[in-house]
Design an enzyme around this catalytic site. Structure first.
Site, PDB file in Angstrom:
ATOM      1  CG  HIS A  60      70.057 -11.877  51.815  1.00 20.41           C
ATOM      2  ND1 HIS A  60      69.372 -11.915  53.005  1.00 20.41           N
ATOM      3  CD2 HIS A  60      69.258 -11.188  50.950  1.00 20.41           C
ATOM      4  CE1 HIS A  60      68.205 -11.284  52.866  1.00 20.41           C
ATOM      5  NE2 HIS A  60      68.114 -10.850  51.632  1.00 20.41           N
TER       6      HIS A  60
ATOM      7  N   GLY B 232      57.755 -19.029  66.561  1.00 20.22           N
ATOM      8  CA  GLY B 232      57.311 -17.645  66.716  1.00 20.22           C
ATOM      9  C   GLY B 232      56.622 -17.135  65.469  1.00 20.22           C
TER      10      GLY B 232
ATOM     11  CB  ALA C 133      68.829 -16.617  60.449  1.00 23.61           C
TER      12      ALA C 133
ATOM     13  CD  GLN D 192      65.289 -14.478  54.058  1.00 26.80           C
ATOM     14  OE1 GLN D 192      65.138 -13.324  54.391  1.00 26.80           O
ATOM     15  NE2 GLN D 192      64.564 -15.457  54.578  1.00 26.80           N
TER      16      GLN D 192
ATOM     17  CB  CYS E  31      94.245  -1.403  44.273  1.00 28.75           C
ATOM     18  SG  CYS E  31      92.668  -1.714  45.088  1.00 28.75           S
TER      19      CYS E  31
ATOM     20  CB  ILE F  36      75.808 -15.384  54.111  1.00 29.53           C
ATOM     21  CG1 ILE F  36      75.972 -15.209  55.645  1.00 29.53           C
ATOM     22  CG2 ILE F  36      74.926 -14.279  53.538  1.00 29.53           C
ATOM     23  CD1 ILE F  36      76.966 -14.161  56.041  1.00 29.53           C
ATOM     24  CG  ASP F  37      74.601 -20.798  56.878  1.00 31.02           C
ATOM     25  OD1 ASP F  37      74.273 -21.398  55.828  1.00 31.02           O
ATOM     26  OD2 ASP F  37      73.816 -20.656  57.845  1.00 31.02           O
TER      27      ASP F  37
HETATM   28  P1  OAD Z   1      65.277 -13.662  61.540  1.00 28.02           P
HETATM   29  O1  OAD Z   1      66.184 -13.667  62.728  1.00 28.02           O
HETATM   30  O2  OAD Z   1      64.547 -12.416  61.238  1.00 28.02           O
HETATM   31  O3  OAD Z   1      64.204 -14.829  61.679  1.00 28.02           O
HETATM   32  C1  OAD Z   1      64.598 -16.120  62.070  1.00 28.02           C
HETATM   33  C2  OAD Z   1      63.360 -16.824  62.579  1.00 28.02           C
HETATM   34  O4  OAD Z   1      63.681 -18.177  62.807  1.00 28.02           O
HETATM   35  C3  OAD Z   1      62.848 -16.257  63.906  1.00 28.02           C
HETATM   36  O5  OAD Z   1      61.443 -16.015  63.823  1.00 28.02           O
HETATM   37  C4  OAD Z   1      63.150 -17.369  64.917  1.00 28.02           C
HETATM   38  O6  OAD Z   1      62.193 -17.451  65.970  1.00 28.02           O
HETATM   39  C5  OAD Z   1      63.087 -18.588  64.026  1.00 28.02           C
HETATM   40  N1  OAD Z   1      63.889 -19.743  64.511  1.00 28.02           N
HETATM   41  C6  OAD Z   1      65.082 -19.735  65.143  1.00 28.02           C
HETATM   42  N2  OAD Z   1      65.516 -20.986  65.376  1.00 28.02           N
HETATM   43  C7  OAD Z   1      64.547 -21.816  64.881  1.00 28.02           C
HETATM   44  C8  OAD Z   1      64.389 -23.235  64.831  1.00 28.02           C
HETATM   45  N3  OAD Z   1      65.328 -24.063  65.318  1.00 28.02           N
HETATM   46  N4  OAD Z   1      63.265 -23.729  64.263  1.00 28.02           N
HETATM   47  C9  OAD Z   1      62.305 -22.897  63.767  1.00 28.02           C
HETATM   48  N5  OAD Z   1      62.397 -21.563  63.789  1.00 28.02           N
HETATM   49  C10 OAD Z   1      63.513 -21.015  64.332  1.00 28.02           C
HETATM   50  O7  OAD Z   1      66.160 -14.157  60.296  1.00 28.02           O
HETATM   51  P2  OAD Z   1      65.809 -14.072  58.739  1.00 28.02           P
HETATM   52  O8  OAD Z   1      64.342 -13.984  58.525  1.00 28.02           O
HETATM   53  O9  OAD Z   1      66.573 -15.130  58.055  1.00 28.02           O
HETATM   54  O10 OAD Z   1      69.932 -10.055  55.842  1.00 28.02           O
HETATM   55  O11 OAD Z   1      66.479 -12.673  58.411  1.00 28.02           O
HETATM   56  C11 OAD Z   1      66.434 -12.188  57.108  1.00 28.02           C
HETATM   57  C12 OAD Z   1      67.612 -11.294  56.844  1.00 28.02           C
HETATM   58  O12 OAD Z   1      67.742 -10.314  57.893  1.00 28.02           O
HETATM   59  C13 OAD Z   1      68.946 -11.995  56.876  1.00 28.02           C
HETATM   60  O13 OAD Z   1      69.222 -12.693  55.681  1.00 28.02           O
HETATM   61  C14 OAD Z   1      69.893 -10.836  57.062  1.00 28.02           C
HETATM   62  C15 OAD Z   1      69.145 -10.097  58.162  1.00 28.02           C
HETATM   63  O14 OAD Z   1      69.394  -8.746  58.235  1.00 28.02           O
HETATM   64  C16 OAD Z   1      71.073  -9.491  55.449  1.00 28.02           C
HETATM   65  O15 OAD Z   1      72.093  -9.596  56.080  1.00 28.02           O
HETATM   66  C17 OAD Z   1      70.949  -8.702  54.176  1.00 28.02           C
END
Ligand code: OAD
Length: 261
Positions: A123, A225, A27, A105, A165, A107-108
């Site tokens: 995902h 982070g 994300a 991961q 349905c 969905i966008d």
């Molecule tokens: P997270 O929100 O857990 O992690 C996103 C990471 O990106 C965080 O550590 C932020 O600090 C970092 N971040 C944000 N903006 C940034 C930028 N401009 N440059 C560098 N880093 C940045 O999101 P995901 O790990 O993608 O699943 O989450 C995984 C899954 O959790 C998602 O796919 C979703 C969610 O529940 C489902 O919906 C099944």
């Protein structure tokens, strides 16, 4: 002592010298496009803007309206959003034959919008949907106007209903409690790769978070982070904004035709 830092110039040469490169994205690469992440200080779980149960399959089956209220806001964002610098950079890497595929991961669909062809959406996607009851209604290429029509224009009952349905329509994104998609294909790519770029993910959600752990490859993590991946030889951790970092990497690769607005 191991050095976990990685200067952009060294990152560029790792990309140039590798035989099989994969990017694994989360994300964080879409936040600059206005789509919030989940677990950063501004993330939708941290701010409790949305109950995490909203994305749980069993909860969805009982309370689809909770998810679709979230979706009403998401659709407004998706209508106006554009790929970020990093999405475009990764698409450029593909057209320069410097990357073999992206496992996301997200969905966008912003990778595809940026021009990436070889992609695994672990995902799922917000651009597909199916009926949870008859499974006859099944669309894999919906446009955002369809959702807009079904959800945003029906503010009192935003839950889209199957035309055949009357069952509830579920978006093609993977909910908690559902299997991820294309994991076998992802495993095949992972077994081939010698360089993996892990971008904008906290690596907290399994089985997706296994992906860097399964790779017998050099791993470059670029994330603002901390992430849940143990330090090790050939693992680099860059605590940076992805767009800022890859603008510098792009200069060393001679990729300079990306709109950075
Ligand atoms: P997270 O929100 O857990 O992690 C996103 C990471 O990106 C965080 O550590 C932020 O600090 C970092 N971040 C944000 N903006 C940034 C930028 N401009 N440059 C560098 N880093 C940045 O999101 P995901 O790990 O993608 O699943 O989450 C995984 C899954 O959790 C998602 O796919 C979703 C969610 O529940 C489902 O919906 C099944």
């Amino acid at each position: 002592m191991l050095d976990y830092q990685l200067m952009p110039k060294k990152c560029a040469s790792l990309i140039q010298d590798a035989d099989y490169v994969i990017a694994f994205t989360g994300a964080g690469i879409s936040t600059a496009a206005g789509i919030p992440d989940f677990r950063s200080p501004q993330g939708i779980y941290t701010t409790r803007q949305f109950d995490p149960r909203t994305f749980d399959l069993q909860y969805f089956l009982k309370h689809p309206d909770a998810f679709y209220r979230f979706a009403q806001e998401l659709i407004d964002i998706l209508r106006s959003t554009q790929p970020t610098y990093t999405h475009q950079f990764l698409a450029q890497l593909e057209s320069h034959h410097l990357i073999n595929g992206i496992i996301t991961q997200n969905i966008d669909a912003l990778h595809q919008m940026a021009g990436t062809k070889n992609i695994i959406e672990l995902h799922g996607s917000y651009y597909s949907a199916s009926c949870i009851r008859c499974n006859v209604f099944r669309e894999s290429n919906l446009d955002i106007d369809w959702w807009q029509d079904k959800i945003v224009h029906s503010p009192r009952s935003p839950v889209p209903i199957c035309p055949r349905c009357d069952g509830v329509i579920k978006p093609g994104m993977v909910f908690f409690g559902e299997p991820v998609l294309d994991m076998e294909k992802a495993r095949d790519w992972i077994s081939r790769c010698d360089l993996m770029l892990v971008l904008g993910s906290s690596l907290n959600v399994y089985p997706a978070a296994l992906i860097p752990q399964l790779a017998d490859a050099t791993i470059v993590v670029v994330n603002k982070g901390s992430v849940s991946l143990a330090p090790a030889r050939d693992r680099y951790f860059v605590d940076s904004d992805v767009d800022v970092y890859f603008q510098q990497v792009a200069q060393y690769l001679g990729i300079d035709n990306i709109d950075s607005e």
